[in-house]
Design an enzyme around this catalytic site. Structure first.
Site, PDB file in Angstrom:
ATOM      1  N   GLY A   1       0.675 -10.706 -40.675  1.00 23.10           N
ATOM      2  CA  GLY A   1      -0.812 -10.888 -40.669  1.00 23.10           C
ATOM      3  C   GLY A   1      -1.307 -10.768 -41.965  1.00 23.10           C
TER       4      GLY A   1
ATOM      5  CD  GLU B   1      -0.292 -14.975 -39.215  1.00 23.64           C
ATOM      6  OE1 GLU B   1      -0.338 -13.692 -38.742  1.00 23.64           O
ATOM      7  OE2 GLU B   1       0.218 -15.749 -38.216  1.00 23.64           O
TER       8      GLU B   1
ATOM      9  CD  GLU C   1       4.780 -11.799 -38.141  1.00 29.03           C
ATOM     10  OE1 GLU C   1       5.591 -12.354 -39.052  1.00 29.03           O
ATOM     11  OE2 GLU C   1       3.596 -12.127 -38.546  1.00 29.03           O
TER      12      GLU C   1
END
Lengths: 257, 259
Positions: free
Chosen positions: B110, B113, B133
């Site tokens: 994240g 991201e 992930e």
């Protein structure tokens, strides 16, 4: 704490001693790991401002312990898993690293010494590119560092011919920073290391970093790196101390910050 | 106009609004509240007349070392669908002012991201990006497979997403994930300089350039060209266009008001 090495800090210098003297400190998987861990510890330890790598007994390091080599071994994977991370740990270390070469440094033992910033040799020390004698290729950064230290032609000769290089030959080649008589060697190494440990450590780290990066960048990029490094160094208290000491005509006392 | 947040810290310097992720003890792992706070801070800056550029950084050693795993470990697919947490990320993508990321240490999962939501990224030389992930039996859910692919192309995106391999700052520069690399000691200083430079440009130009560039990522060339043209025409209704062109003719520095 470690199985295959000794680790002690004396006067801000971390002494890491390869400790398998009966095998001339040959590398085992455990020694690869211990060495990487101890260099990492010294890199992070606030009290340490210089690192010395040396060997217990007659040898510095005779390279990979051939007792552990068998036909099924994937030599490439051994390097990726064990040697490369160890060399990268030294390469990325921000503090000055001395190879205090007390005796023979052969094969990967020579690679280890090449990856360090300084090589201080006892007159008993020697280097051997032993790989060719068993039909292998110098590894663990050996062929990366060697030509940068002594030039392409000599590097090629050493790597292919595999002849022993004495301490004095090493000094002539530029492979050794200093060669000391055996009986003085340890004290000389200690005082060299302690001198480094009392210098402006942050500036040393920036010098190491920019010198290394100069191998693969353009002048323009290098000039920009000078500017960045000087900005960082200019903010250190050691810089202020250096300037003040100069003005006050006294010896500076650097804190490494 | 500084609000109190739990997991982030906001401040401003000149026309630059600064958001710092502030859970250094967990390397700024992103939890849901933190994303809500980031969004809220970005939207306030977006509406603040005094702010022209948003700078996003992480306090401590890392930018953001991934999502808070504990928070989601027991969630079902339907929990996620109902919660619809990723709609907040769509709103981050709709921020009109430029967002500049300052990334040091880890930007993983994240965190990566979030870096990919930035319009420009300045990185420290110790920055490491990656999508781990896959190691947890899941995949990125906040744009990782989409934004990384648009940025670097299919082949490298597949490799990094399949393996979870870390991307060094040098690789990130090579593949256009970051704009520049600095030593970590001066990353913030240099990112602020760049942000201040952009904040000194005509704000409307900057906002419409951002909108047009993002359009290019998302649409056909033909549609994008029309979109660009409309934004170009639009700027000719601004005071800053008149000021900019007069100043050029009069050989002086323009003074932009964002009007």
């Amino acid at each position: 704490m470690y199985e295959t090495i000794k680790y002690e800090v004396i006067n801000r210098v971390a002494w890491i001693t390869l400790n398998r003297p009966d095998k001339l400190n040959a590398f085992t998987a455990q020694m690869n790991k211990d060495l990487k861990q101890s260099i990492k510890l010294a890199s992070r330890s606030m009290e340490v401002r210089c690192i010395v790598l040396t060997g217990e007994g007659r040898g510095f390091c005779s390279g990979q312990d051939l007792a552990g080599v068998n036909e099924d071994m994937d030599h490439g994977e051994v390097l990726r898993a064990l040697y490369n991370p160890m060399i990268m740990e030294i390469h990325q270390c921000e503090k000055p690293v001395i190879a205090a070469v007390n005796g023979v440094a052969a094969g990967a033992g020579m690679s280890l010494a090449l990856a360090c910033d300084f090589r201080l040799l006892s007159e008993r020390a020697s280097f051997v590119e032993a790989f060719i004698h068993v039909g292998l290729v110098p590894d663990a950064g050996n062929l990366y560092y060697l030509p940068k230290l002594i030039g392409h032609a000599k590097a090629l000769e050493l790597a292919i011919m595999g002849e022993k290089v004495s301490a004095f030959q090493a000094e002539e080649l530029g492979l050794a920073n200093k060669v000391y008589p055996e009986e003085l060697w340890r004290d000389e190494v200690a005082s060299y290391a302690e001198r480094l440990a009392s210098m402006p450590t942050a500036a040393i780290s920036l010098i190491k970093k920019n010198l290394k990066s100069s191998w693969n960048i353009t002048l323009e990029d290098s000039l920009e790196k000078d500017a960045q490094a000087q900005r960082i160094a200019g903010l250190t208290s050691d810089h202020k101390e250096g300037v003040n000491a100069f003005i006050e005509k006294r010896k500076p006392v650097f804190q490494g910050r | 106009m500084s609000r109190i947040y739990e997991y982030i810290h906001t401040s401003s310097e000149g026309h630059v609004g600064i958001i710092s992720l502030n859970r250094p003890e967990v390397l700024n792992a992103l939890n849901r509240t933190m994303i809500v706070e980031i969004l809220s801070a970005m939207e306030s800056f977006d509406q603040d007349e005094n702010i022209r550029v948003i700078l996003l950084s992480g306090n401590g050693r890392a930018f953001a070392a991934g999502a808070d795993i504990q928070e989601m470990a027991n969630d079902s697919a339907i929990d996620f669908e109902l919660l619809d947490q990723f709609k907040n990320w769509d709103r981050i993508a709709a921020i009109k002012k430029p967002i500049i990321g300052a990334v040091q240490g880890f930007a993983l999962g994240g965190g990566f991201e979030l870096a990919l939501c930035c319009d420009m990224v300045y990185a420290a030389d110790d920055a490491e990006f990656g999508f781990p992930e896959v190691d947890l039996g899941v995949m990125p859910g906040a744009g990782g497979t989409q934004r990384l692919t648009k940025l670097v192309g299919k082949t490298k995106a597949m490799e990094w997403l399949f393996t979870g391999k870390r991307i060094t700052s040098g690789e990130a520069l090579h593949y256009g994930i970051v704009n520049r690399i600095f030593a970590k000691e001066i990353l913030m200083e240099e990112t602020l300089k760049a942000a201040a430079k952009i904040a000194s440009q005509a704000p409307l130009s900057i906002r419409l350039i951002k909108e047009s560039v993002l359009k290019a990522v998302d649409t056909t060339l033909n549609e994008g060209m029309h979109f660009e043209r409309k934004n170009f025409y639009l700027l000719f209704s601004s005071e800053d266009q008149k000021e900019g062109m007069s100043a050029f003719r009069e050989k002086r520095k323009p003074e932009f008001k964002g009007k």
